[in-house]
Design a protein around this motif. Structure first.
Motif, PDB file in Angstrom:
ATOM      1  N   LEU A 113       0.863  -1.188   0.000  1.00 40.15           N
ATOM      2  CA  LEU A 113       0.000   0.000   0.000  1.00 40.15           C
ATOM      3  C   LEU A 113       0.890   1.226   0.000  1.00 40.15           C
ATOM      4  O   LEU A 113       2.001   1.182   0.518  1.00 40.15           O
ATOM      5  CB  LEU A 113      -0.892   0.019   1.242  1.00 40.15           C
ATOM      6  CG  LEU A 113      -1.857  -1.163   1.306  1.00 40.15           C
ATOM      7  CD1 LEU A 113      -1.565  -2.026   2.509  1.00 40.15           C
ATOM      8  CD2 LEU A 113      -3.293  -0.700   1.269  1.00 40.15           C
ATOM      9  N   CYS A 114       0.392   2.313  -0.586  1.00 46.73           N
ATOM     10  CA  CYS A 114       1.255   3.490  -0.708  1.00 46.73           C
ATOM     11  C   CYS A 114       0.471   4.781  -0.481  1.00 46.73           C
ATOM     12  O   CYS A 114      -0.760   4.767  -0.407  1.00 46.73           O
ATOM     13  CB  CYS A 114       1.921   3.502  -2.081  1.00 46.73           C
ATOM     14  SG  CYS A 114       0.777   3.284  -3.426  1.00 46.73           S
ATOM     15  N   GLY A 115       1.209   5.888  -0.362  1.00 51.33           N
ATOM     16  CA  GLY A 115       0.594   7.204  -0.381  1.00 51.33           C
ATOM     17  C   GLY A 115       0.177   7.500  -1.814  1.00 51.33           C
ATOM     18  O   GLY A 115       0.434   6.720  -2.729  1.00 51.33           O
ATOM     19  N   HIS A 116      -0.455   8.677  -2.003  1.00 48.36           N
ATOM     20  CA  HIS A 116      -1.096   8.914  -3.303  1.00 48.36           C
ATOM     21  C   HIS A 116      -1.378  10.389  -3.516  1.00 48.36           C
ATOM     22  O   HIS A 116      -1.575  11.132  -2.537  1.00 48.36           O
ATOM     23  CB  HIS A 116      -2.418   8.136  -3.355  1.00 48.36           C
ATOM     24  CG  HIS A 116      -3.285   8.368  -2.130  1.00 48.36           C
ATOM     25  ND1 HIS A 116      -4.229   9.359  -2.067  1.00 48.36           N
ATOM     26  CD2 HIS A 116      -3.282   7.778  -0.894  1.00 48.36           C
ATOM     27  CE1 HIS A 116      -4.805   9.351  -0.878  1.00 48.36           C
ATOM     28  NE2 HIS A 116      -4.241   8.411  -0.128  1.00 48.36           N
ATOM     29  N   GLY A 117      -1.463  10.776  -4.772  1.00 47.09           N
ATOM     30  CA  GLY A 117      -1.998  12.084  -5.095  1.00 47.09           C
ATOM     31  C   GLY A 117      -3.420  12.161  -4.580  1.00 47.09           C
ATOM     32  O   GLY A 117      -4.098  11.140  -4.464  1.00 47.09           O
TER      33      GLY A 117
END
Ligand code: MF3
Ligand code: CO
Length: 285
Positions: free
Chosen positions: A202-206
């Motif tokens: 899972l990741c950060g995002h715009g």
């Protein structure tokens, strides 16, 4: 084989090149991934996201005041729904890809996307992530904090602290005209130095005009540059730091809850940022 260049930055025909165009094109011509125009927010859009962030922060402050041992996570969900809607906003998770509640509540070995429930009672020693996302006038903001219920173990306390430090080192690593990849590199180093691992799935995002936009913000060292960071881009950093293995699985029954493979605890902190000429500015203070 020649490396395919991904062309995201187009200049409308007949318009003179701005300084920003020239700078972005020079990276693009070297084969770097650059943003599309839609990812560079206008000052008006940034103000909208900032206003959304004020409500999002109000929700988290309310949860911080109210959270206690013996409370159910369903009660947290009601606090979030009532505060958000009474301030003219919408909880972004509610109905998002079928998600059933207004907030994510993730306890101990739950990494993220825990679904609030009447049957889930917070206990002394639990570490809980409350992840709040708000839509105001179409603008999205997203942030999460950890809460320690009463007294916990020194190991869990350290995990919560180091996860917060990981967000801070990620913030410092993100420079205008640097790359998204700088963020994960710095976070992974800090986590590993402390004996912890970083979730990769899972990741950060715009964020801003939609809940999840480009770029993907990896929190581990992918050894790739990733997207160029240009002033005006709005995105989250939200490292998930594990006490044991980085590997996770999704609960088959609800299709949402992300749990560590070894069932050791996980911690996460998140903010929404705008990139400026001087570095990241937090929009969810
Ligand atoms: N708030 C999460 C994030 O940080 C996304 C949750 S999606 C939901 O990106 F549907 F589970 F709410
Ligand atoms: Co997020």
């Amino acid at each position: 084989m020649k490396k395919a260049i991904c062309r995201n930055w187009f200049v409308p025909q007949g318009l003179p090149l701005t300084e920003m165009d020239k700078r972005i094109l020079s990276f693009q011509n070297r084969g770097e991934i650059v943003p599309t125009r839609a990812l560079i927010k206008t000052p008006e859009q940034i103000e909208g996201i900032r206003r959304s962030g004020v409500i999002n922060t109000g929700v988290l402050d309310l949860v911080e005041r109210e959270i206690h041992a013996g409370m159910t996570t369903a009660e947290i969900d009601r606090l979030v729904y009532d505060y958000t809607t009474s301030h003219g906003a919408i909880p972004a998770p509610l109905g998002y890809e079928g998600y059933p509640k207004s907030v994510c509540t993730s306890i101990n070995e739950v990494v993220c996307h825990g679904i609030p429930s009447e049957d889930e009672v917070l206990e002394e020693g639990d570490i809980v992530n409350v992840d709040v996302s708000t839509i105001l006038d179409g603008f999205y903001s997203d942030a999460s904090r950890m809460f320690i219920i009463g007294q916990t173990t020194p190991e869990k306390e350290k995990l919560v602290r180091v996860a917060r430090e990981c967000l801070e080192v990620g913030i410092k690593a993100a420079k205008p005209w640097g790359f998204v990849g700088d963020i994960g590199k710095a976070i992974a180093r800090h986590a590993h130095k402390n004996g912890f691992s970083v979730v990769r799935d899972l990741c950060g995002h715009g964020v801003g005009l939609e809940f999840h936009e480009e770029p993907e913000v990896e929190h581990w060292n992918t050894r790739r540059n990733g997207m160029l960071l240009v002033p005006g881009m709005v995105f989250t950093i939200e490292p998930m730091i594990n006490m044991g293995t980085w590997e996770v699985f999704i609960d088959e029954e609800d299709g949402w809850t992300v749990v560590t493979e070894d069932e050791l605890p996980s911690a996460q902190w998140e903010h929404t940022f705008v990139m400026t000429e001087h570095g990241l500015e937090i929009l969810t203070h």
